[in-house]
Design an enzyme around this catalytic site. Structure first.
Site, mmCIF file in Angstrom:
data_model
loop_
_atom_site.group_PDB
_atom_site.id
_atom_site.type_symbol
_atom_site.label_atom_id
_atom_site.label_comp_id
_atom_site.label_asym_id
_atom_site.label_seq_id
_atom_site.Cartn_x
_atom_site.Cartn_y
_atom_site.Cartn_z
ATOM 1 N N ASP A 1 0.804 -1.142 0.010
ATOM 2 C CA ASP A 1 -0.014 0.047 0.037
ATOM 3 C C ASP A 1 0.988 1.194 0.043
ATOM 4 O O ASP A 1 0.443 2.331 -0.294
ATOM 5 C CB ASP A 1 -0.877 0.020 1.124
ATOM 6 C CG ASP A 1 -1.899 -1.160 1.139
ATOM 7 O OD1 ASP A 1 -2.141 -1.633 0.209
ATOM 8 O OD2 ASP A 1 -2.315 -1.378 2.452
ATOM 9 N N CYS A 2 1.985 1.323 0.420
ATOM 10 C CA CYS A 2 3.183 2.656 0.415
ATOM 11 C C CYS A 2 4.363 2.001 0.213
ATOM 12 O O CYS A 2 4.734 0.854 0.386
ATOM 13 C CB CYS A 2 2.742 3.061 1.766
ATOM 14 S SG CYS A 2 3.262 2.060 3.049
ATOM 15 N N CYS B 1 6.175 -0.393 2.580
ATOM 16 C CA CYS B 1 5.998 -1.951 2.302
ATOM 17 C C CYS B 1 6.972 -2.481 1.386
ATOM 18 O O CYS B 1 7.507 -3.459 1.442
ATOM 19 C CB CYS B 1 4.596 -2.117 1.533
ATOM 20 S SG CYS B 1 3.220 -1.640 2.585
ATOM 21 N N ASP C 1 13.569 20.397 -33.125
ATOM 22 C CA ASP C 1 13.861 20.030 -34.531
ATOM 23 C C ASP C 1 12.748 20.738 -35.410
ATOM 24 O O ASP C 1 11.875 20.774 -35.028
ATOM 25 C CB ASP C 1 14.206 18.567 -34.463
ATOM 26 C CG ASP C 1 14.661 18.138 -36.022
ATOM 27 O OD1 ASP C 1 15.402 18.981 -36.504
ATOM 28 O OD2 ASP C 1 14.137 17.150 -36.405
ATOM 29 N N THR D 1 12.230 19.366 -39.105
ATOM 30 C CA THR D 1 11.531 18.520 -40.062
ATOM 31 C C THR D 1 10.900 17.416 -39.022
ATOM 32 O O THR D 1 11.711 16.598 -38.502
ATOM 33 C CB THR D 1 12.641 17.774 -41.031
ATOM 34 O OG1 THR D 1 12.964 19.001 -41.744
ATOM 35 C CG2 THR D 1 11.935 16.971 -42.111
ATOM 36 N N ASP E 1 -2.223 8.768 11.836
ATOM 37 C CA ASP E 1 -1.329 8.098 10.950
ATOM 38 C C ASP E 1 -1.855 7.408 9.590
ATOM 39 O O ASP E 1 -1.481 7.903 8.463
ATOM 40 C CB ASP E 1 -0.368 6.802 11.728
ATOM 41 C CG ASP E 1 -0.044 6.011 10.782
ATOM 42 O OD1 ASP E 1 0.972 6.355 9.944
ATOM 43 O OD2 ASP E 1 -0.001 4.632 10.774
#
Length: 758
Positions: A19-20, A23, A452, A454, A735
């Site tokens: 999940d993060c 992990c 560029d 062309t 958290d």
């Protein structure tokens, strides 16, 4: 044991339940401690574990058990050749957010601090079903834990109100112990793998500490809220990955294969180059290929984001996943399923995780000091006030436990990769490809875009508009000589000359010893005679351009035409004038860049008069008659005043593309466009360059918001916990809530359309 000259096989697995970024750090820390394991990469958003493994020291099952023990699902990655030796990508960077490694020390072994912020997961979390879909949240291990802990909490509260207080307290204690048991099991599995500081361990300590000081009710509530936060994080992370999965679903599962006995339906993944498939109106094209019969409108929006169907006929290339809108087509397969355009785009987006943004690397370095600081602070809060100032032990232990729960920096370490993944996915759906966070950050800082000419600012389809033969030659002689030299070349000017030869019936003779002269032209031996097709500037420098011819060339160039001189055996045979019109959106694109505060400069090897004519019409500056090394010098000069983006066709101007802060290739899904530059725009739209900058700036703004959310919430709750204003259950909400908030904020990028100006 393998000899030092042997290379261990590169193996890949799909790992679910991450999940993060922390992990990924925990998985990396666990598996790279195993003997015979090297070059470990864990990619969060693509859910990939890649490593080199000497199976004489450690078996594959041992790797899988190490990952499973930490609570993640793991299975061999689909389509991999596990036994094949190969070169693993550098171990640094891919998905080990919050890990102890930077690019300078990727093979070190001090991982403890990098594992300080990992979450618990069930072994079956998010494991795909047979049809490739994902399980509902309540079918995952994390979902079942929420249901279990929630039910226990309800029973405990019922017991609290209906039974004597001491009985209710025991029920709360039982609810807490049962709910924290899976978390504790994973905490000790991580400890056994040499990672003592994980959020699982902190949760276990906090729950045990709360029970010890008589806060059983709050301990049970904290366990439940932790489980809920895990589910929310999983749902949010899954949503962030959905963009990549949606790309994979664009290619149809089956195809109508032509055989000698008629057509039969076969799996699209079984198609091989050279086979012929039938695509009916309304069907998706099952493979990259070339049309062999039929004319139809092709909706390429799944690949390039271009919503208007493009009419294609015999000989034109088509992409897997595109939609045939009008008529039956016979298509010859040119690429295997594993190598079609969409598969390559998916790989590019997945591999982009390795190119981490400088901001992301800074956050990783910050997080490695953050966790030890929090642990030290919590210990200080628990011990100093009671010992030094006579404070109550239970009160200060409670506050220190709250600090431990706030100490997990998951929200911080996912703040950058979640935004990066969302912006990569949003761009890929619109034909804007960027190779990682480092590229996104560089694009956001671009001050000047160099183009560029062309094939970039112009359509790349020049046509011969004038042929001026000189004494002793006629128009057919001039075109025949030029076409004989240019035969086999893929350069747009060469193609235009060859087309003119075909239209006029001019003969194309065999040539030998063809040699390209960078920035000057090309030469070859035709029928034993040296023939050159060169620029007027080079012809003048070598004394091959008479004054009368030079005057004609100047007039043609002032009209915005490109002129080449055809030289036969040291004599001027004639001039060929070609015109390549600017793209329809080029002028508007330059205007968009101006409104973004970004300068635009055209760098071309063409003559100054032609360049000035085109540049004035588009409203940008120009530098003309540049050799490849001159373009590099110009890019370096412009870089002195800020980031420079070079936009080219991905083949020419390679040195300038490499020199620029960001090299961007334009091309409709070509190998070069996808693989050579830092970024690519798949639609033939110059305005997509401005869209690329808008998307990158939006992503960086989102990252700054996420960092502010993560650090802001942590700072507030650190102070309130020390002061006793907030307790354990609010700490765990801070958290997990912060992690969910930053992920949801990052998901807003998926709906952002960079083609629209703010």
């Amino acid at each position: 044991m393998m000899s030092k000259h042997e290379t261990a096989p590169v193996l890949e697995w799909t790992v679910t339940g991450m999940d993060c970024g922390s992990c990924a750090g925990k998985i990396k820390g666990a598996v790279e401690r195993l003997p015979g394991v090297s070059a470990v990469e864990v990619a969060l958003m693509s859910e990939r574990l890649r490593l080199q493994l000497d199976e004489s020291q450690t078996g594959r099952q041992t790797v899988e058990k190490a990952v499973s023990a930490l609570g993640f699902g793991i299975s061999p990655r689909a389509g991999q050749e596990q036994g094949q030796s190969g070169k693993a990508a550098a171990c640094c960077g891919q998905g080990h957010h919050g890990h102890d490694h930077d690019h300078d020390d990727c093979h070190g072994h001090d991982h403890a601090h990098g594992d300080a912020h990992s979450h618990s997961h069930s072994h079956e979390d998010e494991k795909p079903l047979a049809d490739g879909s994902r399980r509902a949240w309540h079918q995952t291990g994390k979902g079942r834990l929420v249901i279990l802990t929630g039910g226990l909490l309800v029973l405990a509260w019922a017991a609290h109100f209906m039974l004597p207080p001491e009985v209710g307290a025991w029920v709360f204690t039982a609810a807490c112990v049962i709910g924290v048991a899976p978390v504790a099991r994973r905490a000790f599995a991580a400890l056994a793998a040499g990672m003592p500081f994980t959020i699982e361990m902190l949760m276990t300590i906090a729950a045990a500490g709360a029970l010890a000081i008589g806060a059983a009710e709050e301990a049970a509530l904290v366990v439940f809220l932790f489980a809920v936060g895990e589910v929310l994080e999983g749902v949010a992370a899954n949503r962030a990955r959905e963009g990549i999965r949606a790309l994979a679903r664009l290619v149809p599962k089956t195809a109508l294969l032509e055989t000698r006995d008629g057509t039969r339906e076969v799996p699209a993944e079984s198609l091989a180059p050279g086979q012929m498939v039938l695509v009916r109106p309304g069907d998706r094209i099952p493979a990259d290929g070339a049309i062999r019969s039929g004319i139809s409108g092709i909706d390429e929006s799944p690949v390039t984001g271009e919503s208007v169907p493009v009419t294609k006929s015999e000989g034109d290339d088509v992409f897997a996943g595109s939609i045939n809108t009008e008529a039956v087509l016979r298509i010859e397969v040119t690429r295997a399923a594993a190598d079609n355009t969409i598969a390559r785009i998916i790989r590019l987006v997945e591999e982009a995780e390795s190119a981490r943004a400088p901001t992301e690397r800074f956050i990783d370095r910050f997080s490695r000091y953050y966790m030890p600081f929090i642990v030290l602070l919590a210990a200080t809060v628990a011990v100093v006030p009671p010992l030094g100032f006579g404070g109550e032990w239970n009160t200060w232990i409670y506050r220190s436990l709250s600090l431990l729960l706030i100490g997990c920096p998951c929200a911080l370490v996912i703040s950058v990769p979640a935004s990066i993944a969302s912006s990569l996915s949003a761009g890929a759906r619109r034909g804007l490809l960027m190779k990682g966070g480092a590229v996104i950050e560089a694009i956001a800082q671009v001050k000047t875009v160099t183009f560029d000419k062309t094939g970039t600012l112009t359509a790349g389809r020049p046509q011969v508009v004038d042929v001026f033969p000189f004494v002793g030659f006629d128009g057919l002689d001039v075109i025949s000589a030029a076409a004989s030299v240019e035969a086999g070349s893929s350069h747009p000017l060469a193609k235009a000359i060859l087309t003119r030869a075909q239209e006029t019936g001019a003969s194309v003779l065999p040539s030998s010893g063809a040699r390209a002269m960078a920035g000057r032209g090309v030469e070859a031996s035709v029928a034993g005679e040296l023939v050159q097709v060169i620029s007027p500037r080079h012809a003048r420098e070598t004394g091959l351009l008479p004054e009368s011819a030079a005057a004609v060339a100047e007039r043609l160039e002032s009209e915005g035409k490109t002129v080449v001189c055809v030289i036969r055996a040291g004599n001027l045979a004639g001039l060929v004038a070609l015109r390549d019109e600017p793209r329809d959106d080029a002028r508007e694109a330059i205007g968009q860049l101006e409104r973004l505060g970004v300068g635009a400069v055209m760098l071309t090897g063409d003559n100054a008069r032609t360049a000035a004519a085109i540049a004035s019409g588009l409203g940008l500056q120009q530098r003309a008659e540049l050799m490849p090394e001159d373009k590099v010098r110009e890019v370096r000069t412009l870089a002195a005043s800020g980031g420079v983006m070079m936009v080219g066709d991905g083949i020419n101007d390679a040195p300038a593309l490499a020199q620029a802060s960001v090299g961007v290739a334009m091309g409709s899904g070509t190998d070069v466009a996808l693989e050579t530059a830092h970024a690519a725009v798949l639609r033939d739209r110059v305005s997509d360059v401005a869209a690329l900058i808008r998307l990158a700036r939006k992503a960086m703004g989102n990252i700054r918001q996420n960092i502010a959310i993560a650090l802001g919430l942590k700072a507030v709750f650190l102070v309130t916990s020390i002061l006793g204003i907030t307790g354990l259950w609010l700490a765990i909400m801070a958290d997990t809530g912060a992690t969910v908030l930053v992920t949801v904020n990052a998901l807003r990028l998926l709906a952002y359309d960079p083609a629209k100006e703010a």
